[in-house]
Scaffold this motif. Structure first.
Motif, short mmCIF file in Angstrom:
data_model
loop_
_atom_site.label_atom_id
_atom_site.label_comp_id
_atom_site.label_asym_id
_atom_site.label_seq_id
_atom_site.Cartn_x
_atom_site.Cartn_y
_atom_site.Cartn_z
N PHE A 152 19.35 -41.32 -15.14
CA PHE A 152 20.37 -40.87 -14.19
C PHE A 152 19.76 -40.64 -12.80
N PHE A 188 16.50 -38.53 -13.17
CA PHE A 188 16.27 -37.75 -14.39
C PHE A 188 16.56 -38.69 -15.55
N PRO A 247 30.40 -33.30 -2.72
CA PRO A 247 31.06 -32.72 -3.90
C PRO A 247 30.06 -32.21 -4.93
N ASN A 248 30.54 -31.48 -5.91
CA ASN A 248 29.69 -30.99 -7.00
C ASN A 248 28.92 -32.14 -7.62
N GLY A 249 27.65 -31.94 -7.81
CA GLY A 249 26.82 -32.95 -8.47
C GLY A 249 26.36 -34.06 -7.55
N ALA A 250 26.57 -33.90 -6.23
CA ALA A 250 26.19 -34.97 -5.30
C ALA A 250 24.67 -35.09 -5.13
N GLY A 251 23.94 -34.01 -5.47
CA GLY A 251 22.48 -34.06 -5.36
C GLY A 251 21.93 -33.12 -4.29
N LYS A 252 22.75 -32.20 -3.81
CA LYS A 252 22.31 -31.28 -2.75
C LYS A 252 21.20 -30.35 -3.25
N THR A 253 21.46 -29.67 -4.36
CA THR A 253 20.47 -28.72 -4.87
C THR A 253 19.19 -29.43 -5.27
N THR A 254 19.32 -30.60 -5.87
CA THR A 254 18.14 -31.37 -6.25
C THR A 254 17.29 -31.70 -5.02
N HIS A 289 30.42 -25.11 0.67
CA HIS A 289 31.67 -25.80 0.35
C HIS A 289 32.79 -25.28 1.24
N ARG A 302 10.59 -33.09 -14.67
CA ARG A 302 11.90 -33.08 -15.34
C ARG A 302 12.91 -32.17 -14.67
N GLY A 303 12.45 -31.44 -13.66
CA GLY A 303 13.35 -30.51 -12.99
C GLY A 303 13.68 -29.31 -13.85
N ARG A 344 14.64 -23.99 -14.41
CA ARG A 344 15.70 -23.73 -15.39
C ARG A 344 15.17 -23.09 -16.65
N ALA A 369 19.94 -38.85 -9.47
CA ALA A 369 20.60 -37.70 -8.84
C ALA A 369 20.53 -37.80 -7.32
N GLU A 400 24.32 -22.82 -0.30
CA GLU A 400 25.53 -22.00 -0.38
C GLU A 400 25.23 -20.52 -0.14
N1 LIG Z 1 16.82 -31.09 -14.36
C1 LIG Z 1 17.82 -31.98 -14.44
N2 LIG Z 1 17.89 -32.85 -15.46
C2 LIG Z 1 18.90 -33.74 -15.54
N3 LIG Z 1 19.89 -33.85 -14.64
C3 LIG Z 1 19.89 -33.02 -13.58
C4 LIG Z 1 18.86 -32.03 -13.43
N4 LIG Z 1 19.11 -31.36 -12.28
C5 LIG Z 1 20.23 -31.88 -11.76
N5 LIG Z 1 20.71 -32.89 -12.54
C6 LIG Z 1 21.91 -33.71 -12.26
O1 LIG Z 1 21.80 -34.23 -10.98
C7 LIG Z 1 23.08 -34.24 -10.32
C8 LIG Z 1 22.97 -33.53 -9.00
O2 LIG Z 1 22.88 -32.14 -9.22
P1 LIG Z 1 22.74 -31.10 -8.05
O3 LIG Z 1 22.57 -29.77 -8.65
O4 LIG Z 1 21.70 -31.57 -7.12
O5 LIG Z 1 24.18 -31.20 -7.36
P2 LIG Z 1 24.79 -30.38 -6.15
O6 LIG Z 1 25.10 -31.36 -5.08
O7 LIG Z 1 23.92 -29.24 -5.81
O8 LIG Z 1 26.15 -29.85 -6.78
P3 LIG Z 1 26.94 -28.45 -6.60
O9 LIG Z 1 27.82 -28.59 -5.40
O10 LIG Z 1 27.76 -28.36 -7.84
O11 LIG Z 1 25.94 -27.36 -6.48
C9 LIG Z 1 24.05 -33.61 -11.30
O12 LIG Z 1 24.77 -34.64 -11.94
C10 LIG Z 1 23.18 -32.87 -12.28
O13 LIG Z 1 23.75 -32.86 -13.55
#
Ligand SMILES: Nc1ncnc2c1ncn2[C@@H]1O[C@H](COP(=O)(O)OP(=O)(O)OP(=O)(O)O)[C@@H](O)[C@H]1O
Ligand SMILES: [Mg+2]
Lengths: 241, 263
Positions: free
Chosen positions: A18, A15, A39-46, A193, B255-256, B260, A20, A160
């Motif tokens: 950054f 992104f 952990p939070n922000g690791a990139g799972k949801t992405t 988690h 942009r993902g 959102r 992800a 989750e």
């Molecule tokens: N559309 C976006 N634009 C910019 N950054 C993004 C976007 N979507 C996710 N990110 C960033 O990518 C990283 C990974 O986010 P993601 O949601 O995949 O984490 P996660 O592993 O699911 O975390 P969690 O356990 O908190 O759900 C985070 O730092 C987040 O801020």
């Protein structure tokens, strides 16, 4: 072994500046449950969103059922579904109306019977005619899970799925998922988690940190390799590095 | 295009209308109020009948036709907003539903709204003011079809902006169409515009519809030129704006931000 149902190769998502998700590769076999830990922000949801075609990967490939997602979106998504504690279905429709709409969207036949079946399976009978707006968060989670199982997917993505459920329902849901896998060969990729749940459910676990895979294997393997007592300790060790 | 997926979305919206008073008011009560206000104005103006011939025909007819355009646009944009408010975009676009099918469903909703609103308004105009919309004759049909198309163009355009810029752009769902009203020449002929604005109006399909309607009422000549211009411009813009919607959709996936929107 038959060829994997899901094949992810060198998948990355940036992104802006950054990163992800950073070049991850993995496979999921038929009937396999793969846990995605991190952990939070690791990139799972992405990662999930890329696999559902909601986010375009920066590079790498996603294949399911031997087809490339980019060029076979409709065919693949017809056989895939997802659920998460963080999604909902339209509030102004009743539980049952929402399920009917989803069934139509996926072109199901025998809609009434399928919906009845799901309502029974997830114990939603008492509130099937309630407006979705009036559900508790745990009920909403069950509804989104029902919508995911309703379409008879071959691959299920669960982000989750049990985060807001009471232990009794969470236990039942896990049992339903395991049953479904047994009965239909459903493959599941899921995050949680809850470390105990991860150990109990997953055939294999991928540990993700800052977008990279840092460990992979059965829960037992990973615990042994890191010389820790259990998965929770492994998580703490990796997350605090 | 899969018919069953479009039908699923339409049914989802019909469930919504079935039990929502504000949504029903939007297609019955507000258009009705509009008509009542303008009806009284025309009744008043009709007392000057000598100086201003056919003023009643012009104003009420124009008002009903303007509402066709407005509701057609709303049918598209509000259907999209409903999905944002319901946080349903992720459920929809993680299913096999394509963006084109999504648009098609909003267009069907738009036709529902336009039909409902036109029936309500025409009936009221006839009951309360003895005004018969069909005075314009069968030409009403191609005129209305063109206004529906213009509504779709503005609707798809606004939807793309909301998808791209999120919540701040939501207000455009109600205001965008009024940006086009002055150059649509709904209640006055194109001639009253200053020269430079006339040039802008000339590339607005809606302006040709209203110009054509006035011409028809005044001279009874077939409004073929106006209809041709309106249709040509409409098809051109609709094609462009649908392409732009798809482009915006892809940018949002890049942009993902697709999942959102509205958060
Ligand atoms: N559309 C976006 N634009 C910019 N950054 C993004 C976007 N979507 C996710 N990110 C960033 O990518 C990283 C990974 O986010 P993601 O949601 O995949 O984490 P996660 O592993 O699911 O975390 P969690 O356990 O908190 O759900 C985070 O730092 C987040 O801020
Ligand atoms: Mg997440």
């Amino acid at each position: 072994m038959s060829s994997p149902v899901v094949e992810v190769r060198n998948l990355s998502k940036r992104f802006g500046g950054f990163t992800a998700v950073d070049g991850i590769s993995f496979e999921i076999g038929r009937g396999e449950i793969l846990g995605l830990l991190g952990p939070n922000g690791a990139g799972k949801t992405t990662t999930f969103q890329m696999m559902l075609g909601l986010v375009t990967p920066t590079s790498g490939s996603i294949r399911m059922f031997g087809l490339d997602l980019q060029s076979n979106r409709e065919t693949i998504l017809q056989q895939v579904n997802f659920s998460s504690t963080y999604i909902s279905l339209p509030f102004s429709l009743t539980v049952e109306e929402n399920l009917r709409v989803v069934a139509r969207l996926y072109g199901m036949s025998n809609i009434a019977a399928r919906v009845d079946d799901m309502v029974k399976k997830l114990e939603m009978g008492d509130w099937r005619h309630k407006l979705t707006r009036k559900l508790s968060s745990g009920q909403m989670t069950r509804l989104t899970l029902a919508k995911a199982l309703l379409t008879e997917p071959k691959v299920l993505f669960l982000d989750e799925p049990t985060a807001s459920l009471d232990p009794d329902i969470a236990h039942k849901i896990r049992a339903i998922l395991l049953d479904e896998r047994q009965a239909t060969g459903l493959s599941i990729l899921y995050t949680s988690h809850n470390m105990r749940e991860m150990e109990e459910m997953s055939d294999r676990i991928i540990f993700l940190q800052r977008g990279k895979i840092v460990a992979e294997g059965t829960a037992k393997d990973i615990v042994a390799r890191f010389g820790q007592a259990d998965l929770e300790d492994v998580f703490l060790k990796i997350a605090r590095e | 295009m899969a018919y069953h997926r479009i039908a699923a979305l339409v049914i989802r919206h019909l469930y919504l209308y079935r039990r929502s008073l504000p949504r029903v008011m939007e297609i019955i009560y507000w258009p009705f109020l509009d008509l009542v206000v303008w009806g009284f104005i025309t009744v008043y103006l009709a007392t000057f009948q000598g100086q201003m011939p056919a003023v009643v025909t012009f104003l009420l007819g124009a008002l009903i036709l303007w509402d066709v355009l407005f509701r057609s646009q709303q049918g598209i944009t509000i259907s999209f907003l409903e999905e944002i408010w319901a946080r349903n975009l992720m459920n929809l676009f993680a299913s096999p539903l394509t963006p084109s099918e999504f648009l098609a469903a909003t267009m069907v909703m738009s036709l529902f709204k336009v039909t409902a609103v036109s029936v309500v308004m025409s009936l009221c105009a006839w009951l309360f003011y003895g005004y018969n919309v069909f005075i314009i004759g069968l030409w009403l049909m191609p005129f209305m079809a063109n206004l529906v198309l213009t509504g779709w163009i503005i609707g798809v355009f606004t939807t793309s902006l909301i998808m791209r810029f999120g919540q701040e752009a939501e207000v455009l769902a109600w205001s965008m169409v009024f940006l086009f009203q002055p150059i649509s020449c709904v209640f006055y002929p194109m001639d009253v515009l200053p020269a430079w604005l006339r040039g802008v109006a000339a590339i607005n399909p809606a302006a040709h519809v209203f110009e054509g309607m006035r011409g028809l009422l005044a001279t009874h000549a077939a409004p073929l030129t106006n209809l041709g211009l309106a249709s040509g411009l409409n098809l051109l813009y609709l094609g462009a704006v649908v392409l732009w919607f798809h482009h915006t959709f892809n940018v949002c996936k890049e942009r993902g931000s697709l999942v959102r929107v509205g958060e």
